[in-house]
Design a protein around this motif. Structure first.
Motif, PDB file in Angstrom:
ATOM      1  N   LYS A  24       0.233   1.067 -58.926  1.00  0.00           N
ATOM      2  CA  LYS A  24       1.442   1.879 -58.788  1.00  0.00           C
ATOM      3  C   LYS A  24       2.141   1.943 -60.142  1.00  0.00           C
ATOM      4  CE  LYS A  24       5.341   0.240 -58.057  1.00  0.00           C
ATOM      5  NZ  LYS A  24       6.634   0.040 -57.415  1.00  0.00           N
ATOM      6  N   MET A  25       3.199   2.741 -60.211  1.00  0.00           N
ATOM      7  CA  MET A  25       3.995   2.802 -61.428  1.00  0.00           C
ATOM      8  C   MET A  25       5.147   1.815 -61.348  1.00  0.00           C
ATOM      9  SD  MET A  25       2.763   4.668 -63.727  1.00  0.00           S
ATOM     10  CE  MET A  25       4.154   4.580 -64.848  1.00  0.00           C
ATOM     11  N   GLY A  26       5.286   1.025 -62.402  1.00  0.00           N
ATOM     12  CA  GLY A  26       6.501   0.254 -62.559  1.00  0.00           C
ATOM     13  C   GLY A  26       7.599   1.171 -63.089  1.00  0.00           C
ATOM     14  N   ARG A  27       8.835   0.808 -62.826  1.00  0.00           N
ATOM     15  CA  ARG A  27       9.944   1.678 -63.237  1.00  0.00           C
ATOM     16  C   ARG A  27      11.037   0.849 -63.888  1.00  0.00           C
ATOM     17  NH1 ARG A  27       8.354   3.086 -57.991  1.00  0.00           N
ATOM     18  NH2 ARG A  27       7.461   5.177 -57.799  1.00  0.00           N
ATOM     19  N   THR A  28      11.597   1.362 -64.947  1.00  0.00           N
ATOM     20  CA  THR A  28      12.771   0.766 -65.566  1.00  0.00           C
ATOM     21  C   THR A  28      13.845   1.836 -65.663  1.00  0.00           C
ATOM     22  OG1 THR A  28      11.970   1.261 -67.805  1.00  0.00           O
ATOM     23  CG2 THR A  28      11.418  -0.905 -66.901  1.00  0.00           C
ATOM     24  N   GLN A  29      15.069   1.476 -65.345  1.00  0.00           N
ATOM     25  CA  GLN A  29      16.202   2.404 -65.335  1.00  0.00           C
ATOM     26  C   GLN A  29      15.923   3.643 -64.473  1.00  0.00           C
ATOM     27  OE1 GLN A  29      15.936   1.675 -69.665  1.00  0.00           O
ATOM     28  NE2 GLN A  29      18.126   2.207 -69.638  1.00  0.00           N
ATOM     29  N   LEU A  30      15.164   3.413 -63.392  1.00  0.00           N
ATOM     30  CA  LEU A  30      14.761   4.444 -62.430  1.00  0.00           C
ATOM     31  C   LEU A  30      13.842   5.503 -63.043  1.00  0.00           C
ATOM     32  CD1 LEU A  30      18.037   4.971 -60.351  1.00  0.00           C
ATOM     33  CD2 LEU A  30      16.080   3.509 -59.826  1.00  0.00           C
ATOM     34  N   GLN A  31      13.268   5.204 -64.201  1.00  0.00           N
ATOM     35  CA  GLN A  31      12.321   6.112 -64.850  1.00  0.00           C
ATOM     36  C   GLN A  31      10.938   5.466 -64.861  1.00  0.00           C
ATOM     37  OE1 GLN A  31      13.727   9.203 -65.984  1.00  0.00           O
ATOM     38  NE2 GLN A  31      15.420   8.243 -64.861  1.00  0.00           N
ATOM     39  N   ASP A  32       9.909   6.309 -64.907  1.00  0.00           N
ATOM     40  CA  ASP A  32       8.544   5.794 -64.979  1.00  0.00           C
ATOM     41  C   ASP A  32       8.400   4.895 -66.203  1.00  0.00           C
ATOM     42  OD1 ASP A  32       8.226   7.500 -62.899  1.00  0.00           O
ATOM     43  OD2 ASP A  32       6.859   8.887 -63.916  1.00  0.00           O
ATOM     44  N   ALA A  33       7.778   3.739 -66.007  1.00  0.00           N
ATOM     45  CA  ALA A  33       7.535   2.827 -67.117  1.00  0.00           C
ATOM     46  C   ALA A  33       6.034   2.709 -67.355  1.00  0.00           C
ATOM     47  CB  ALA A  33       8.167   1.466 -66.828  1.00  0.00           C
TER      48      ALA A  33
ATOM     49  N   GLY B 131       4.266   7.935 -67.883  1.00  0.00           N
ATOM     50  CA  GLY B 131       4.201   6.544 -68.318  1.00  0.00           C
ATOM     51  C   GLY B 131       2.792   6.005 -68.418  1.00  0.00           C
ATOM     52  N   LEU B 132       1.827   6.686 -67.823  1.00  0.00           N
ATOM     53  CA  LEU B 132       0.438   6.228 -67.907  1.00  0.00           C
ATOM     54  C   LEU B 132      -0.059   6.166 -69.346  1.00  0.00           C
ATOM     55  CD1 LEU B 132      -2.219   5.454 -66.534  1.00  0.00           C
ATOM     56  CD2 LEU B 132      -2.685   7.885 -66.196  1.00  0.00           C
ATOM     57  N   VAL B 133       0.487   7.039 -70.209  1.00  0.00           N
ATOM     58  CA  VAL B 133      -0.013   7.056 -71.586  1.00  0.00           C
ATOM     59  C   VAL B 133       0.261   5.731 -72.291  1.00  0.00           C
ATOM     60  CG1 VAL B 133       0.196   9.564 -71.860  1.00  0.00           C
ATOM     61  CG2 VAL B 133       2.106   8.090 -72.499  1.00  0.00           C
ATOM     62  N   THR B 134       1.302   5.008 -71.867  1.00  0.00           N
ATOM     63  CA  THR B 134       1.577   3.706 -72.490  1.00  0.00           C
ATOM     64  C   THR B 134       0.436   2.743 -72.225  1.00  0.00           C
ATOM     65  OG1 THR B 134       3.944   4.051 -72.183  1.00  0.00           O
ATOM     66  CG2 THR B 134       3.227   1.805 -72.638  1.00  0.00           C
ATOM     67  N   ALA B 135      -0.088   2.769 -70.990  1.00  0.00           N
ATOM     68  CA  ALA B 135      -1.219   1.905 -70.663  1.00  0.00           C
ATOM     69  C   ALA B 135      -2.491   2.323 -71.401  1.00  0.00           C
ATOM     70  CB  ALA B 135      -1.457   1.921 -69.154  1.00  0.00           C
ATOM     71  N   LEU B 136      -2.591   3.632 -71.697  1.00  0.00           N
ATOM     72  CA  LEU B 136      -3.797   4.146 -72.380  1.00  0.00           C
ATOM     73  C   LEU B 136      -3.675   4.103 -73.892  1.00  0.00           C
ATOM     74  CD1 LEU B 136      -4.523   7.249 -70.105  1.00  0.00           C
ATOM     75  CD2 LEU B 136      -5.485   4.938 -69.942  1.00  0.00           C
ATOM     76  N   ASN B 137      -2.491   3.837 -74.410  1.00  0.00           N
ATOM     77  CA  ASN B 137      -2.239   3.857 -75.846  1.00  0.00           C
ATOM     78  C   ASN B 137      -3.236   3.016 -76.654  1.00  0.00           C
ATOM     79  OD1 ASN B 137      -0.773   4.486 -78.246  1.00  0.00           O
ATOM     80  ND2 ASN B 137       0.328   2.553 -78.063  1.00  0.00           N
ATOM     81  N   PRO B 138      -3.571   1.782 -76.197  1.00  0.00           N
ATOM     82  CA  PRO B 138      -4.550   0.995 -76.964  1.00  0.00           C
ATOM     83  C   PRO B 138      -5.934   1.631 -76.997  1.00  0.00           C
ATOM     84  CG  PRO B 138      -3.310  -0.415 -75.466  1.00  0.00           C
ATOM     85  CD  PRO B 138      -3.007   0.998 -75.079  1.00  0.00           C
TER      86      PRO B 138
END
Length: 471
Positions: free
Chosen positions: A191-200, A415-422
């Motif tokens: 699932k997506m984690g969320r910070t400040q009610l935004q996708d993290a 927010g998925l791109v953060t996980a794919l960044n590496p």
């Protein structure tokens, strides 16, 4: 053995400092309790609503009788009948005779006298005497021997608080265990984690529920540690801590008897004049209850958000439906169990402020506001215990995961791109994020479209086990 009413019409007369009063002969309380009933019609919440407190009062009176008998200042036969009456109350009988309002003037004197009178009259009855024959067993001269409200009442509060902790800890442990079980059940739900009610960034639903469990379980030890402050007792200090009107051996003997009766490792306060007005333990323990309430409320906020929908909200989880949610909107089901726990938390937070103000309001050698403190602390303990059991059994146990909805959200989230960044690099990640925002295309599909990763590589990156820790 419970009192059943005032049916006989028979009366008895008792007197105190202010004069004579008539009471129904069936009642076990006496004239001072009667005056308190007339004076303190405040909350409608009475001593009998807190059985653990009545038990604490009876334990103190039993210990006092045994101590006074052992040191030779209370007749053995009188002691035996007082102890018999106390044992009945400890076992749960005669609680309907404890009718004084929890909030009262007089620093708890009405509560103490309610106990003294009920015990005296029941002891008289057990001895074959008539209620009110105080020349044989007197509420003050015998049941209250060597005591003042100012040491007996706070000692009873502390014993009750200590004996209430296992119940609230058990409810909290059950909730934490159930949340942890859900963590294991949902360990494969991405699932997506969320910070400040935004996708993290992606995570697993299992990680989220395990975090709930860990956050709340921290307070199990806090409750146990905080309750240890109540082990220090002021019994034997009488009015202001000097021990006036008690036998020199009474304080130590009473502590020994309380240990035997309760099994608690209680100790005498090192300075009874300090201990008599000191309510710091109440403030500390109430603060722990508030901390737990805040965490519970935050957890329930999250459960309500995660279950919002069913079509237009987060929709990560489903709460068990407990009742129809609207008188006008067919099919609507509300998160009623988390909502009620939220409201309990609000009450507990307010109770903590009352305890703080009550403690601050003490003056000189006594704090006159212990009644409102004990009312709020025991209310908080009871409400939190019931709320946690309700949350566990009527909500958390029945929660299910919207697995496909969680997966779709991950694939479509920027927010998925953060996980794919590496894997694809910062520049490519920025390009994909921008195009996804502008086109509405999912990150998952855009990565495939630009041939930055194969489908197999993407699937590998999104495996739940690869979301559990740093990589």
């Amino acid at each position: 053995m419970q009192f059943s009413g005032y049916g006989s019409g028979k009366k008895r007369h008792e007197h105190d400092l202010l004069g004579d009063r008539e009471l129904p002969d069936e009642v076990y309380y006496g004239v001072q309790t009667l005056r308190a009933l007339e004076n303190f019609n405040i909350t409608g919440v009475t001593l009998r609503d807190f059985p653990i407190f009545i038990k604490g009062l009876a334990q103190v009176k039993k210990a006092a009788a045994l101590a006074n008998c052992e040191i030779g200042i209370l007749d053995k036969e009188i002691c035996e009948h007082i102890v018999m009456a106390c044992d009945e109350i400890i076992a749960g009988h005669w609680h309907d005779q404890f009718l004084v309002d929890m909030i009262q003037g007089g620093a708890g004197t009405s509560t103490n006298m309610n106990a003294n009178e009920v015990i005296a009259n029941r002891a008289l009855e057990l001895w074959g005497k008539e209620k009110g024959q105080y020349n044989f067993i007197h509420p003050n001269n015998h049941v209250n021997l060597g005591q003042s409200t100012n040491d007996a009442y706070p000692t009873a509060i502390r014993l009750a608080a200590l004996q209430s902790v296992p119940g609230i800890v058990e409810a909290l442990e059950e909730l934490c265990a159930t949340l942890s079980e859900k963590g294991k059940e949902f360990s494969d739900v991405i699932k997506m984690g969320r910070t400040q009610l935004q996708d993290a960034v992606p995570m697993t639903l299992g990680q989220e529920f395990e975090a709930f469990s860990v956050m709340l379980s921290e307070d199990i030890e806090r409750l146990r540690e905080g309750s240890k402050l109540f082990l220090e007792l002021s019994i034997g200090g009488t009015a202001i801590g000097t021990g006036i009107n008690s036998h020199p051996k009474y304080a130590a003997t009473a502590i020994k008897k309380i240990k035997e009766i309760t099994g608690l490792n209680v100790v005498a306060a090192p300075n009874l004049i300090e201990a008599t007005p000191d309510t710091g333990a109440f403030v500390m323990f109430s603060g722990i209850l508030k901390r737990l309430a805040v965490k519970l409320s935050k957890t329930c906020n999250d459960l309500r958000l995660l279950s919002s929908g069913p079509r237009c909200g987060f929709g990560d989880i489903n709460l068990p439906p407990m009742q129809p949610g609207s008188s006008i909107m067919p099919g609507k089901v509300n998160p009623v169990i988390p909502e009620v726990v939220n409201q309990v938390a609000f009450q507990v937070i307010g109770n903590d402020l009352t305890v703080t103000m009550g403690s601050e309001g003490g003056q000189l050698q006594l704090n006159a506001f212990e009644p409102v403190m004990v009312f709020n602390i025991f209310q908080s303990v009871n409400m939190l215990s019931r709320a946690m059991r309700t949350l566990t059994r009527l909500c958390v146990k029945g929660i299910t995961a919207n697995r496909e909805a969680c997966r779709r959200a991950v694939e479509h989230s920027i927010g998925l791109v953060t996980a794919l960044n590496p894997l694809i690099g910062y520049e490519n990640s920025t390009m994909i994020a921008k195009e996804a925002l502008e086109s509405g295309e999912s990150v998952f599909n855009l990565v495939l479209k630009h041939k930055l990763l194969t489908k197999e590589q993407l699937e590998e990156a999104l495996k739940p086990e690869n979301m559990l820790s740093a990589r």
